[in-house]
Enzyme design. Sequence first.
Site, short mmCIF file in Angstrom:
data_model
loop_
_atom_site.label_atom_id
_atom_site.label_comp_id
_atom_site.label_asym_id
_atom_site.label_seq_id
_atom_site.Cartn_x
_atom_site.Cartn_y
_atom_site.Cartn_z
N GLY A 175 -40.39 -15.21 -15.49
CA GLY A 175 -41.26 -14.19 -16.06
C GLY A 175 -42.72 -14.28 -15.63
O GLY A 175 -43.59 -13.63 -16.21
N GLU A 182 -33.08 -22.51 -12.47
CA GLU A 182 -34.21 -21.68 -12.88
C GLU A 182 -35.43 -22.57 -13.18
O GLU A 182 -35.51 -23.17 -14.26
CB GLU A 182 -33.87 -20.91 -14.15
CG GLU A 182 -32.73 -19.93 -14.02
CD GLU A 182 -32.83 -18.82 -15.05
OE1 GLU A 182 -32.68 -17.67 -14.66
OE2 GLU A 182 -33.09 -19.11 -16.24
N ASN A 225 -29.88 -10.78 -17.12
CA ASN A 225 -30.02 -11.37 -18.46
C ASN A 225 -31.04 -10.54 -19.21
O ASN A 225 -32.24 -10.62 -18.93
CB ASN A 225 -30.47 -12.83 -18.35
CG ASN A 225 -30.77 -13.45 -19.71
OD1 ASN A 225 -30.42 -12.88 -20.75
ND2 ASN A 225 -31.40 -14.60 -19.71
N TRP A 226 -30.54 -9.75 -20.16
CA TRP A 226 -31.45 -8.86 -20.89
C TRP A 226 -32.24 -9.60 -21.96
O TRP A 226 -33.11 -9.02 -22.59
CB TRP A 226 -30.64 -7.70 -21.49
CG TRP A 226 -30.58 -6.52 -20.57
CD1 TRP A 226 -30.66 -6.54 -19.21
CD2 TRP A 226 -30.47 -5.14 -20.95
NE1 TRP A 226 -30.58 -5.26 -18.71
CE2 TRP A 226 -30.47 -4.39 -19.76
CE3 TRP A 226 -30.36 -4.47 -22.16
CZ2 TRP A 226 -30.37 -2.99 -19.75
CZ3 TRP A 226 -30.25 -3.08 -22.16
CH2 TRP A 226 -30.26 -2.35 -20.97
N LYS A 227 -31.90 -10.86 -22.21
CA LYS A 227 -32.60 -11.63 -23.26
C LYS A 227 -32.62 -10.81 -24.55
O LYS A 227 -31.66 -10.10 -24.81
CB LYS A 227 -34.00 -12.04 -22.75
CG LYS A 227 -33.90 -12.75 -21.37
CD LYS A 227 -35.16 -13.40 -20.92
CE LYS A 227 -34.92 -14.10 -19.58
NZ LYS A 227 -36.05 -14.85 -19.09
N GLU A 271 -35.00 -21.13 -22.21
CA GLU A 271 -35.63 -20.62 -23.44
C GLU A 271 -34.93 -21.18 -24.67
O GLU A 271 -35.56 -21.44 -25.69
CB GLU A 271 -35.63 -19.09 -23.41
CG GLU A 271 -36.65 -18.56 -22.40
CD GLU A 271 -36.35 -17.18 -21.84
OE1 GLU A 271 -35.47 -16.48 -22.39
OE2 GLU A 271 -36.99 -16.81 -20.84
N SER A 319 -38.20 -14.87 -11.64
CA SER A 319 -39.02 -13.86 -10.94
C SER A 319 -38.35 -13.32 -9.68
O SER A 319 -39.05 -12.94 -8.73
CB SER A 319 -40.42 -14.40 -10.63
OG SER A 319 -41.12 -14.67 -11.84
N GLY A 355 -36.34 -9.91 -16.09
CA GLY A 355 -37.08 -8.65 -16.19
C GLY A 355 -36.58 -7.55 -15.26
O GLY A 355 -36.50 -6.38 -15.67
N HIS A 403 -29.78 -21.76 -21.28
CA HIS A 403 -31.01 -21.17 -20.72
C HIS A 403 -32.21 -21.98 -21.20
O HIS A 403 -32.24 -22.45 -22.33
CB HIS A 403 -31.13 -19.71 -21.16
CG HIS A 403 -32.18 -18.98 -20.40
ND1 HIS A 403 -33.52 -19.11 -20.67
CD2 HIS A 403 -32.10 -18.14 -19.33
CE1 HIS A 403 -34.21 -18.38 -19.82
NE2 HIS A 403 -33.37 -17.77 -19.00
O1 LIG Z 1 -32.30 -15.56 -17.10
C1 LIG Z 1 -33.15 -15.11 -16.35
C2 LIG Z 1 -34.33 -15.84 -16.02
O2 LIG Z 1 -34.91 -16.46 -17.12
C3 LIG Z 1 -35.28 -15.17 -15.10
O3 LIG Z 1 -36.14 -14.26 -15.77
P1 LIG Z 1 -37.14 -13.38 -14.88
O4 LIG Z 1 -36.33 -12.76 -13.79
O5 LIG Z 1 -37.68 -12.38 -15.86
O6 LIG Z 1 -38.16 -14.32 -14.35
#
Ligand SMILES: O=C[C@H](O)COP(=O)(O)O
Length: 247
Positions: free
Chosen positions: A167, A161, A8-10, A93, A206, A228, A91
């Site tokens: 993160g 999650e 997931n590149w967000k 977020e 993470s 990330g 998600h």
């Molecule tokens: O969608 C992915 C998650 O929010 C995990 O993010 P992360 O691997 O940066 O903690």
Amino acid sequence: MRKLIAGNWKMNGLQAELADIAAIADAVSAHLGVDTALCVPATLIQTAATRFASMAIGGQDCHMAVSGAHTGCVSAEMLADAGAKLTIVGHSERRAAQGESDADIRGKALAAKRAGIGAIVCVGETEAERDAGQAEAIVLGQLAGSLPDEAASNWLSVAYEPVWAIGTGRIPSVEDVAAMHAAIRGALVARFGEDGAAIRILYGGSMNGENAASLLAIANVDGGLIGGASLKAEKFLPIVQAAAAAA
Ligand SMILES: O=C[C@H](O)COP(=O)(O)O
């Protein structure tokens, strides 16, 4: 069960970063025993889906309507039209910043099905909820409200999650991940019967090359949703390799 490692590149990635997607696509292409996906910003979907066939390209959200007066939104049909094979919905977020409800997310998941693409439905507790001993109740409540009755393993996955692990470099203990994934599996089987046992449950928060092997070895952890560590091939590939070894 065949594992799915989805990045997931967000809100990261300009045209200049297509070289990074190319490197990731190249790196994962040797791992045929693992399903891989990269959910990129909407602006990169079409180019990435056209150029990089070794992994599925996905979106990160969709609107529940097919089209209409929804300024700034992207429908599941538009994602499919651009070449996306799946999308993330719900998600944390977006639950937090856009105020998305379980009902919204259920509608978005159904929109993905309608458009013929897969959905990864996200659930997870905050740190305060875990500290209050409510983690399982919160997650199972989100699951019940966010999954449509039409949920099925051939188009839908769940991602657990924990919000506090995203993160932060912090992850739950193996025991806590095992307990939550077992609880989610139990709810899926209770609601969807035999097919509930085949719906993939991803862990996200993470996950990286150092902890992936131990997380992916846990019962009912059928893959990962990676933030990330999905931005660069050298960080994403060890996770895919760990999934291949765990298969
Ligand atoms: O969608 C992915 C998650 O929010 C995990 O993010 P992360 O691997 O940066 O903690």
